[in-house]
Design an enzyme around this catalytic site. Sequence first.
Site, short mmCIF file in Angstrom:
data_model
loop_
_atom_site.label_atom_id
_atom_site.label_comp_id
_atom_site.label_asym_id
_atom_site.label_seq_id
_atom_site.Cartn_x
_atom_site.Cartn_y
_atom_site.Cartn_z
N ARG A 147 0.86 -1.19 0.00
CA ARG A 147 0.00 0.00 0.00
C ARG A 147 0.89 1.23 0.00
O ARG A 147 1.89 1.29 0.73
CB ARG A 147 -0.88 -0.01 1.26
CG ARG A 147 -1.90 1.10 1.29
CD ARG A 147 -2.72 1.07 2.56
NE ARG A 147 -2.18 2.00 3.55
CZ ARG A 147 -2.89 2.53 4.55
NH1 ARG A 147 -4.15 2.21 4.72
NH2 ARG A 147 -2.33 3.35 5.40
N TYR A 159 -2.85 11.37 7.58
CA TYR A 159 -3.04 10.08 8.26
C TYR A 159 -2.55 8.94 7.35
O TYR A 159 -2.79 8.95 6.15
CB TYR A 159 -4.52 9.86 8.60
CG TYR A 159 -4.71 8.55 9.29
CD1 TYR A 159 -4.34 8.39 10.61
CD2 TYR A 159 -5.20 7.45 8.59
CE1 TYR A 159 -4.46 7.17 11.24
CE2 TYR A 159 -5.32 6.22 9.22
CZ TYR A 159 -4.95 6.09 10.54
OH TYR A 159 -5.06 4.88 11.15
N ASP A 216 -5.21 3.89 -0.17
CA ASP A 216 -6.37 4.11 0.71
C ASP A 216 -6.73 5.59 0.70
O ASP A 216 -5.90 6.44 1.04
CB ASP A 216 -5.98 3.66 2.14
CG ASP A 216 -7.18 3.55 3.07
OD1 ASP A 216 -8.23 4.11 2.75
OD2 ASP A 216 -7.04 2.90 4.13
N HIS A 218 -9.32 6.76 2.49
CA HIS A 218 -9.87 7.04 3.82
C HIS A 218 -11.19 7.82 3.80
O HIS A 218 -11.38 8.75 4.59
CB HIS A 218 -8.83 7.77 4.67
CG HIS A 218 -7.72 6.87 5.13
ND1 HIS A 218 -6.39 7.10 4.87
CD2 HIS A 218 -7.75 5.72 5.81
CE1 HIS A 218 -5.65 6.14 5.39
NE2 HIS A 218 -6.46 5.28 5.96
N GLU A 242 -8.96 1.96 -2.09
CA GLU A 242 -9.76 1.64 -0.90
C GLU A 242 -10.53 2.85 -0.38
O GLU A 242 -10.00 3.97 -0.38
CB GLU A 242 -8.80 1.14 0.19
CG GLU A 242 -9.47 0.87 1.52
CD GLU A 242 -8.47 0.50 2.60
OE1 GLU A 242 -7.31 0.18 2.28
OE2 GLU A 242 -8.85 0.54 3.77
N GLU A 268 -14.08 -1.22 5.83
CA GLU A 268 -13.48 -1.44 7.16
C GLU A 268 -14.35 -0.86 8.27
O GLU A 268 -14.23 -1.29 9.42
CB GLU A 268 -12.05 -0.89 7.23
CG GLU A 268 -11.94 0.61 7.12
CD GLU A 268 -10.50 1.10 7.18
OE1 GLU A 268 -9.67 0.59 6.41
OE2 GLU A 268 -10.21 1.99 7.99
N ARG A 289 -13.77 -5.23 2.81
CA ARG A 289 -12.69 -4.82 3.71
C ARG A 289 -12.99 -5.02 5.20
O ARG A 289 -12.14 -4.72 6.05
CB ARG A 289 -12.41 -3.32 3.48
CG ARG A 289 -11.56 -3.04 2.29
CD ARG A 289 -10.13 -3.44 2.52
NE ARG A 289 -9.42 -2.54 3.41
CZ ARG A 289 -8.45 -2.91 4.23
NH1 ARG A 289 -8.06 -4.16 4.30
NH2 ARG A 289 -7.84 -2.03 5.00
N GLU A 345 -4.59 -7.54 4.77
CA GLU A 345 -3.71 -6.47 5.25
C GLU A 345 -2.89 -6.99 6.43
O GLU A 345 -3.41 -7.69 7.30
CB GLU A 345 -4.58 -5.29 5.70
CG GLU A 345 -3.80 -4.09 6.20
CD GLU A 345 -4.74 -2.95 6.60
OE1 GLU A 345 -5.97 -3.19 6.71
OE2 GLU A 345 -4.25 -1.83 6.78
N TRP A 408 -13.70 11.48 7.71
CA TRP A 408 -12.51 10.90 8.31
C TRP A 408 -11.51 10.49 7.24
O TRP A 408 -11.86 9.85 6.30
CB TRP A 408 -12.88 9.66 9.13
CG TRP A 408 -11.74 9.35 9.99
CD1 TRP A 408 -11.48 9.91 11.20
CD2 TRP A 408 -10.65 8.51 9.67
NE1 TRP A 408 -10.29 9.46 11.66
CE2 TRP A 408 -9.75 8.60 10.74
CE3 TRP A 408 -10.31 7.72 8.58
CZ2 TRP A 408 -8.54 7.91 10.77
CZ3 TRP A 408 -9.12 7.02 8.60
CH2 TRP A 408 -8.25 7.12 9.70
C1 GCO Z 1 -6.38 0.65 7.06
C2 GCO Z 1 -6.95 1.75 7.82
C3 GCO Z 1 -6.52 1.94 9.20
C4 GCO Z 1 -7.66 2.54 10.00
C5 GCO Z 1 -7.62 2.21 11.43
C6 GCO Z 1 -8.87 2.66 12.10
O1 GCO Z 1 -6.73 0.53 5.91
O2 GCO Z 1 -5.61 -0.08 7.65
O3 GCO Z 1 -7.62 2.71 7.14
O4 GCO Z 1 -5.37 2.74 9.25
O5 GCO Z 1 -7.68 3.90 9.85
O6 GCO Z 1 -7.44 0.86 11.55
O7 GCO Z 1 -8.99 2.09 13.34
MG MG Z 2 -8.29 1.69 5.30
#
Ligand code: GCO
Ligand code: MG
Length: 408
Positions: A147, A159, A216, A218, A242, A268, A289, A345, A408
């Site tokens: 990634r 982030y 990702d 996010h 993602e 996720e 995910r 992952e 987020w």
């Molecule tokens: C990923 C994520 C993580 C999350 C985190 C939230 O793809 O691994 O986006 O970084 O942000 O696990 O608790």
């Molecule tokens: Mg993620």
Amino acid sequence: MRIERAEVLVTSPGRNFVTLRITTTDGVVGLGDATLNGRELAVVSYLRDHLVPLLVGREANDIEDTWQYLYRGAYWRRGPVTMSAIAAVDMALWDIKGKVAGLPVYQLLGGRSRRGGLAYGHASGSTLEALFTSVRNHLDEGFRAIRIQTGVPGLKKIYGVGGDQARGQKYDYEPAGRTAVPVEEDWDTRFYLQHIPGVFEAVRAEFGAGLPLLHDAHHRLTPNQAAQLGRSLEPYDLFWLEDCTPAENQEALRRVRAMTTTPLAIGEVLNSVHDYQTLITEQLIDYVRSSVTHGGGITAMRKLMDFAAIYGIRSGFHGPTDISPVGMAAALHLSIALHNFGIVEYMPHNAQTLEVFRTGYTFTDGLLDPGEAPGLGVEVDDELAATFPYTPAYLPVNRLLDGTVHDW
Ligand code: GCO
Ligand code: MG
């Protein structure tokens, strides 16, 4: 064989983990992961105050019945707190069943479908140079899928972009901040969209066409922005893009899907098969995910993946370091058994965590394997766990440059 005792352990060896331990009248012990990053204590209370009293005395063998009892019987269904708590019970009961049978859980799920599960690692850097070093380090560690996250000119901190790997800060965004309130970061989608395609062009030029690359977003983009990003990344042949849009709006993916052939992964933050109904039946995604920890456990995730299989959609279970080693093991047993596995992952836990939780899974030549120990194959050291008390920690909050709180 009945459930005699159920205890909730909270430990924080670098980050917080919530573990449910069930002991049967025969003395068999099972573990389940109930870690919900940044909202850990809500699940502790759900388990201690509401589920443990219901579990004591129940038949430990009846996993499906217990799952339905806790899900349907609660009246209030779904949601991350409920589903993480049910997941922990479910994992612990599968762990017990495996130990009683003398078999690893994947054998109870139908046995092996592959030699090992392809894992992807997190490479990142605030500059291209730091990113390339991080990619090289991951390749040296054996990762065969990576990634890619980078800093964006004009934004202070992003982030998912780690610090200086040479100073041991590889995953310093995980946990984002062991602070009483969340750290705030800035965000500008235009800066991001302008920068990312060039990053992938440079990574492909440096590392070649063969390496599977993931990214990702996010949940920060609108459907149009996500479509634009997907299209601009098509020349770089991503394994997946993602969380391009906020996951609660399933219909948003229709627009993205219609506009780009870049494979899409989402979920996720989703925790129920119902969260995926449109995504799966309209084939709007390529990868699921959700984690086993937040998706209701092995029982629920197996059903979700069987539903996804009808539409050719594969697994890509969430496996950051906020999934405990117990949750990771559960994901690996399921991954190895599923036919429609895609990728998993993998962010290795720190040394302290791996002393508290002794794991049996292995990582060789880019593949993860759950191991052959009966059950899930993870043990917890109580005494050591107790030396790491809960510490508040939160993911960052994003604000646009004018101060508006962003997705987020
Ligand atoms: C990923 C994520 C993580 C999350 C985190 C939230 O793809 O691994 O986006 O970084 O942000 O696990 O608790
Ligand atoms: Mg993620």
